[in-house]
Design an enzyme around this catalytic site. Structure first.
Site, mmCIF file in Angstrom:
data_model
loop_
_atom_site.group_PDB
_atom_site.id
_atom_site.type_symbol
_atom_site.label_atom_id
_atom_site.label_comp_id
_atom_site.label_asym_id
_atom_site.label_seq_id
_atom_site.Cartn_x
_atom_site.Cartn_y
_atom_site.Cartn_z
ATOM 1 C CD GLU A 193 46.202 35.118 45.391
ATOM 2 O OE1 GLU A 193 47.283 35.054 46.347
ATOM 3 O OE2 GLU A 193 45.250 35.098 45.357
ATOM 4 C CG ASP B 208 26.616 34.220 45.248
ATOM 5 O OD1 ASP B 208 27.805 35.396 45.198
ATOM 6 O OD2 ASP B 208 25.180 34.798 44.951
#
Length: 424
Positions: free
Chosen positions: A86, A280
């Site tokens: 992004e 994670d």
């Protein structure tokens, strides 16, 4: 493969090589040669490693890694690798950090390195007595847990405490045991899961209940990373900007519809560093959003206030279950390189830096919203993506992007027209 023969039921697919799987998928999906060649190129990740990190590998997907500059965390200057697709995310952190650099940057702290494993018992006839029977065996529980990971114990971690909750559920009361475990520099999922598995038959025998789930909780509220910083009024553009940021925070604190987008912006920064370091992202995101609803209503992960001197003070507190050992953090070469760039030698330090990035990201988003609006800066950076989507290459990318920004219309059709005009 004919159309009639197409099926997703593929015997032994996992036994094939990545290239064999790719050839099968190409035939199934009708991929052209250029697409197959692109997917076959695994870049800087060894195909053997990729094939063993996850199942049924056919390709890798590269995500840009950018460096956030200007970050000063606990008196030390650091460069922050951020993996994201992004635009404006990396720039936002750079800008926020620059504006509070002279006032000391970010100060951070950590609550602990404890993770929680849950053991679910159902069918217990006397849940309150059962709760006490489990608590009475704390020393025995400690021995069971610590025996699962002697290396962790030797490094100073291991079992710390036990809690037992009675959870009212539609199927009846559940007795849920929480194992509180210090996982040191590991994220700790495997360690705490092993402890929960080991304790499960004992808990069933002690209570007469049946054990079902025995697994960690990603709501890591015993592993909170905290960061704070002060932005002077002069650095950010004056009292009006300051008050606009505070008002935007008040909106997020009061309204879950706004809070969801507010916190998504925070996670833009946090998840980018988590991903760059091989940790994670899903676990961290789940824990953060659960923490945002800890008071029974979803709200802001950050707080913004005005100091006695009239400056802007921001703070964040967020669960941060990240580690330096195990999984992709040790196996993925790019993750290892990014950790070296970051200079974080403990999971504690990594978590605190990530929290600071989340606060920086939030500052930039709120400042943009309170002043020019989020689209001006974001679309200026996004214009380059639109130019490339229109087919621009090389110097054409910046030329077309500049025209789109000047016109205030960042659209593919406009970019295509401008590119055609540039090419004569």
């Amino acid at each position: 493969m004919t159309t009639e023969a197409k099926t997703s039921r593929v015997s032994g697919f996992h036994k094939k090589t990545p290239r064999e799987r790719l050839d099968f998928v190409a035939d199934f999906a009708g991929l052209d040669g250029d697409t197959v060649a692109h997917l076959a190129d695994m870049g800087n990740l060894d195909p053997h490693l990729a094939d063993h990190l996850i199942e049924n590998v056919i390709a890798t997907m590269s995500i840009p890694v950018g460096i956030a500059t200007n970050m000063r965390v606990d008196g030390a200057d650091v460069l922050i690798p951020m993996a994201t697709e992004e635009s404006s995310v990396v720039a936002a952190v750079c800008n926020a950090a620059r504006q509070c650099y002279d006032s000391g940057g970010f100060t951070t702290s950590m609550s602990d390195a404890a993770m929680i494993a849950q053991v679910q018992l159902v069918g217990v006839s006397d849940p309150h007595h059962a709760r006490l029977r489990i608590l009475e065996r704390r020393d025995e529980i400690k021995a069971i847990c610590d025996a699962c990971d002697p290396v962790l114990v030797r490094l100073g971690g291991g079992f710390r405490d036990v809690e037992v909750r009675i959870v009212d559920a539609p199927g009846g009361a559940m007795v849920v045991t929480h194992l509180i475990v210090d996982t040191r520099d590991a994220m700790g999922a495997n360690a705490v899961n092993s402890m929960a598995e080991a304790l499960a038959p004992h808990a069933a025998a002690w209570t007469g209940g049946r054990v079902y789930l025995r697994i960690l909780s990603n709501y890591a509220d015993r592993r909170l990373a905290r960061a704070r910083a002060t932005w002077t009024c002069d650095a950010i553009g004056g009292p009006e900007v300051r008050d606009g940021i505070v008002s935007a925070y008040h909106f997020a604190a009061a309204d879950p519809y706004r809070a969801a987008t507010h916190n998504k912006g925070i996670m833009n920064g946090i998840s980018a560093v988590v991903l760059a370091t091989g940790n994670d992202t899903r676990a961290v995101e789940a824990g953060a959003h659960a923490y945002a609803a800890r008071d029974g209503r979803y709200s802001s992960l950050t707080r913004w206030e005005v100091t006695a001197d009239g400056d802007l003070a921001g703070s964040i507190e967020v669960p941060m279950a990240v580690g330096l050992i195990g999984g992709a953090t040790k196996l993925h070469p790019t993750a290892r390189a990014n950790l070296k760039i970051l200079g974080a030698t403990t999971a504690d330090r990594l978590a605190r830096i990530i929290a600071a990035v989340g606060l920086a990201q939030n500052f930039s988003a709120l400042k943009a919203l309170a002043t020019t609006g989020i689209q001006k800066g974001h679309m200026a950076l996004h214009a380059r993506n639109i130019a490339m989507m229109a087919g621009a290459a090389g110097a054409e990318v910046d030329a077309v992007a500049r025209i789109l920004v000047e016109r205030g219309t960042v659209r593919v059709d406009v970019a295509e027209a401008e590119l055609k005009r540039l090419r004569g």
